[in-house]
Design an enzyme around this catalytic site. Structure first.
Site, PDB file in Angstrom:
ATOM      1  NE  ARG A 182       8.076  -3.225 -13.521  1.00 15.16           N
ATOM      2  CZ  ARG A 182       7.337  -3.077 -12.419  1.00 15.16           C
ATOM      3  NH1 ARG A 182       6.309  -2.264 -12.420  1.00 15.16           N
ATOM      4  NH2 ARG A 182       7.638  -3.748 -11.331  1.00 15.16           N
ATOM      5  CG  PHE A 194      -3.804  -7.728 -11.965  1.00 17.90           C
ATOM      6  CD1 PHE A 194      -3.553  -7.333 -10.662  1.00 17.90           C
ATOM      7  CD2 PHE A 194      -2.730  -7.855 -12.848  1.00 17.90           C
ATOM      8  CE1 PHE A 194      -2.260  -7.072 -10.230  1.00 17.90           C
ATOM      9  CE2 PHE A 194      -1.433  -7.599 -12.423  1.00 17.90           C
ATOM     10  CZ  PHE A 194      -1.205  -7.213 -11.110  1.00 17.90           C
ATOM     11  CB  VAL A 195      -4.781  -2.990 -15.592  1.00 16.76           C
ATOM     12  CG1 VAL A 195      -6.286  -3.016 -15.762  1.00 16.76           C
ATOM     13  CG2 VAL A 195      -4.404  -2.090 -14.434  1.00 16.76           C
ATOM     14  CG  ASP A 215       1.780   2.319 -10.467  1.00 18.66           C
ATOM     15  OD1 ASP A 215       1.397   2.677  -9.333  1.00 18.66           O
ATOM     16  OD2 ASP A 215       2.399   1.255 -10.656  1.00 18.66           O
ATOM     17  CE  LYS A 229      -7.138  -2.724 -10.040  1.00 15.53           C
ATOM     18  NZ  LYS A 229      -6.444  -3.946  -9.595  1.00 15.53           N
ATOM     19  CG  ASP A 244      -5.858  -2.386  -5.628  1.00 18.17           C
ATOM     20  OD1 ASP A 244      -7.059  -2.324  -5.843  1.00 18.17           O
ATOM     21  OD2 ASP A 244      -5.237  -3.466  -5.483  1.00 18.17           O
TER      22      ASP A 244
HETATM   23  P1  IMP Z   1      -2.645  -0.263  -2.866  1.00 20.33           P
HETATM   24  O1  IMP Z   1      -1.775  -0.078  -1.683  1.00 20.33           O
HETATM   25  O2  IMP Z   1      -3.589  -1.410  -2.697  1.00 20.33           O
HETATM   26  O3  IMP Z   1      -3.353   0.975  -3.311  1.00 20.33           O
HETATM   27  O4  IMP Z   1      -1.717  -0.830  -3.990  1.00 20.33           O
HETATM   28  C1  IMP Z   1      -1.201  -0.126  -5.021  1.00 20.33           C
HETATM   29  C2  IMP Z   1      -0.112  -0.932  -5.657  1.00 20.33           C
HETATM   30  O5  IMP Z   1      -0.554  -2.252  -5.967  1.00 20.33           O
HETATM   31  C3  IMP Z   1       0.246  -0.299  -6.956  1.00 20.33           C
HETATM   32  O6  IMP Z   1       1.269   0.631  -6.802  1.00 20.33           O
HETATM   33  C4  IMP Z   1       0.632  -1.476  -7.803  1.00 20.33           C
HETATM   34  O7  IMP Z   1       2.011  -1.750  -7.645  1.00 20.33           O
HETATM   35  C5  IMP Z   1      -0.151  -2.634  -7.260  1.00 20.33           C
HETATM   36  N1  IMP Z   1      -1.369  -2.889  -8.074  1.00 20.33           N
HETATM   37  C6  IMP Z   1      -2.645  -2.751  -7.679  1.00 20.33           C
HETATM   38  N2  IMP Z   1      -3.505  -3.070  -8.658  1.00 20.33           N
HETATM   39  C7  IMP Z   1      -2.754  -3.405  -9.718  1.00 20.33           C
HETATM   40  C8  IMP Z   1      -3.061  -3.835 -11.057  1.00 20.33           C
HETATM   41  O8  IMP Z   1      -4.232  -3.950 -11.495  1.00 20.33           O
HETATM   42  N3  IMP Z   1      -2.015  -4.097 -11.878  1.00 20.33           N
HETATM   43  C9  IMP Z   1      -0.723  -3.978 -11.451  1.00 20.33           C
HETATM   44  N4  IMP Z   1      -0.396  -3.572 -10.218  1.00 20.33           N
HETATM   45  C10 IMP Z   1      -1.393  -3.302  -9.342  1.00 20.33           C
HETATM   46 MG    MG Z   2       3.152   0.947  -7.392  1.00 16.92          MG
END
Ligand code: IMP
Ligand code: MG
Length: 482
Positions: A465, A452-453, A400, A431, A403
């Site tokens: 969701r 944050f989305v 989805d 992001k 980040d």
């Molecule tokens: P990463 O390991 O930091 O890339 O984290 C990714 C996970 O963090 C995603 O699969 C989401 O579950 C959560 N996440 C990161 N940013 C957002 C956001 O802006 N909204 C909702 N969930 C987020």
């Molecule tokens: Mg996720």
């Protein structure tokens, strides 16, 4: 050398107008007038393309009747479509060729010949200028060169007025200017939106539509609704047209006398134009209508805490279809397996796979996050693994949002150890500014800023969701203790 003085004189006149301090609308009307005079024709219009490039709106004109100008939202794909491919189109005699989108209207106006020339800005076609002649006429190369030059000036005038608006906004409020730059990619069109609506409720409705990123046109079309002896005796102009919903909207207050009158006109409209979708809405009605599409304050429980919509349902769907098309092409003849990471991916994966046209299978994984204080424990743990072997298959991971990249990095390493034939990544949102680990991404829906989305699968503490769009969560909500 053979210099055409009438053209060069007209051209200096047009340059002078364009460089004047008159308001944009006056400048463009004046350009339309000088152009008509120079070519010795009956009329000229200047049109801009709507943000989704579906409609043309007349923004300035000379020599044509009001009735002709209000003949309708012009369908960009039907009316001289080659102009929007960058070509010069000239029709010597429309009574002989079947080219006009509104033949009766053209006849009434006595139009025989049309010349259409694109208005180009920074390599992109943003509209066109049209010349109308009452006599059949073969436009010469000189005519075409002249109007092409006028089109260049129109483009510069539009850009200049945008710059002026931005500079003025800068004096007042720098934040506003920034918002304008980042949020309205189609500046020329938006700057020509009506600045004075005929009723405050219309402005409010337009703002609401903007908030939810629903495309709209204000009073784009007038419908004749009553005739007497072949003459139009009554016209009806609905307040808005929403191209995404193919819906005309007439707003009304609660004044009963007005409602009755408007209802009568709408009945006439529906009777004469059975294919047109039109609705009479009062305030509570339009909130209900927006709620039906997942928008607006009636979805209060759903939408409470959303600061602004980042991507509308329509924008998401359009992008998802485009990605699915690329995947279908890139994986043709391969053994595609989509691996989705629960739960955020559910909406995206569901829509995406329905638009992929080649055979595929699906797998899901779920993970949970741990604090890695001592450094020994992994920060991510798999709580649900894939059910079958992926060895020798072409794996496409579906996410989805990416980040920091930690999750993706962990799962990619995990899947790579299962010897897939290939391993690639598709994410709806990226992001990028927050990235800590550099991970390769093959398909990206949208790149987003550091906010944050929620919505379209993405949650905040399990909520939001179900929203059909993606919105930015109000930071205050995140600061409230849960
Ligand atoms: P990463 O390991 O930091 O890339 O984290 C990714 C996970 O963090 C995603 O699969 C989401 O579950 C959560 N996440 C990161 N940013 C957002 C956001 O802006 N909204 C909702 N969930 C987020
Ligand atoms: Mg996720």
């Amino acid at each position: 050398m053979d210099i055409d003085y009438s053209y060069s004189q007209a051209f200096s006149q047009i340059l002078k107008i364009a460089n004047s301090t008159l308001p944009l609308k006056k400048i463009l009307n004046s350009i339309a007038k000088s152009t008509s005079k120079a070519l010795n024709v009956s009329g000229c219009t200047i049109m801009l393309l709507s943000p989704h490039k579906e409609h043309l709106t007349i923004i300035a004109a000379f020599g044509l009747s009001d009735l002709y100008l209000r003949k309708g939202a012009i369908n960009a794909t039907k009316s001289l479509p080659e102009v929007l491919e960058g070509k010069i189109v000239s029709v010597t005699d429309i009574t002989a060729e079947d080219q006009a989108q509104y033949p009766e209207a053209a006849k009434m106006e006595n139009i025989r010949a049309i010349l259409g020339i694109p208005v180009i800005q920074k390599g992109e076609i943003i509209g066109q200028i049209r010349i109308y002649s009452e006599d059949a006429r073969r436009f010469s190369d000189k005519d075409k060169d002249f109007v092409t030059n006028v089109a260049h000036i129109i483009s510069i005038a539009l850009e200049r007025s945008e710059l002026q608006q931005l500079l003025m906004a800068d004096h007042k409020d720098t934040v506003k200017k920034h918002r304008k730059l980042t949020e309205t990619p189609n500046l020329p069109y938006s700057s020509l939106r009506p600045s004075n609506f005929s009723h405050p409720s219309e402005e409010e409705f337009a703002k609401l539509l903007d908030f939810y990123r629903i495309e709209w046109l204000y009073e784009p079309r007038s419908f004749p609704v009553a005739w007497s002896n072949n003459k139009i005796t009554e016209m009806f102009t609905p307040d808005f047209y929403l191209p995404e919903l193919n819906l005309y909207i007439e707003l009304t207050t609660l004044k009963q006398s007005l409602i009755t009158e408007k209802n009568r006109k709408i009945r006439q409209l529906k009777f004469n134009y059975p294919d047109i979708n039109v609705k009479l809405l009062n305030k509570s009605d339009y909130f209900k209508l927006l709620a039906k599409y997942g928008y607006g304050p009636l979805g209060v429980t759903k939408v409470k805490g959303i600061n602004r919509v980042l991507f509308s349902q329509t924008q998401i769907q359009r992008r998802v279809r485009a990605i699915a098309k690329c995947i279908s092409r890139d994986y043709a003849g391969k053994q595609l397996v989509l691996v989705g990471i629960l739960k955020g991916v559910v909406s995206f994966m569901s829509d995406l796979m329905q638009h992929i046209s080649i055979p595929l299978t699906t797998e899901f994984m779920a993970i949970s996050y741990y604090g890695s204080h001592d450094g020994a424990e992994p920060a991510v743990k798999i709580t649900k693994d894939i059910d079958t072997t992926i060895s020798g298959l072409d794996v496409l991971m579906i996410e989805d949002i990416i980040d920091t990249g930690m999750t993706l990095n962990y799962i990619l390493n995990y899947l790579a150890a299962h010897n897939p034939e290939s391993l690639r990544v598709c994410t709806l949102l990226d992001k990028r500014v927050r990235r800590l680990i550099n991970v390769p991404i093959d398909y990206i829906g949208f790149e987003i800023p550091d906010e944050f989305v929620v919505g379209y699968g993405l949650d905040y503490h399990g909520e939001y969701r179900n929203l059909p769009f993606i919105g930015v969560l109000n930071p205050e909500i995140r600061e409230e203790p849960k």
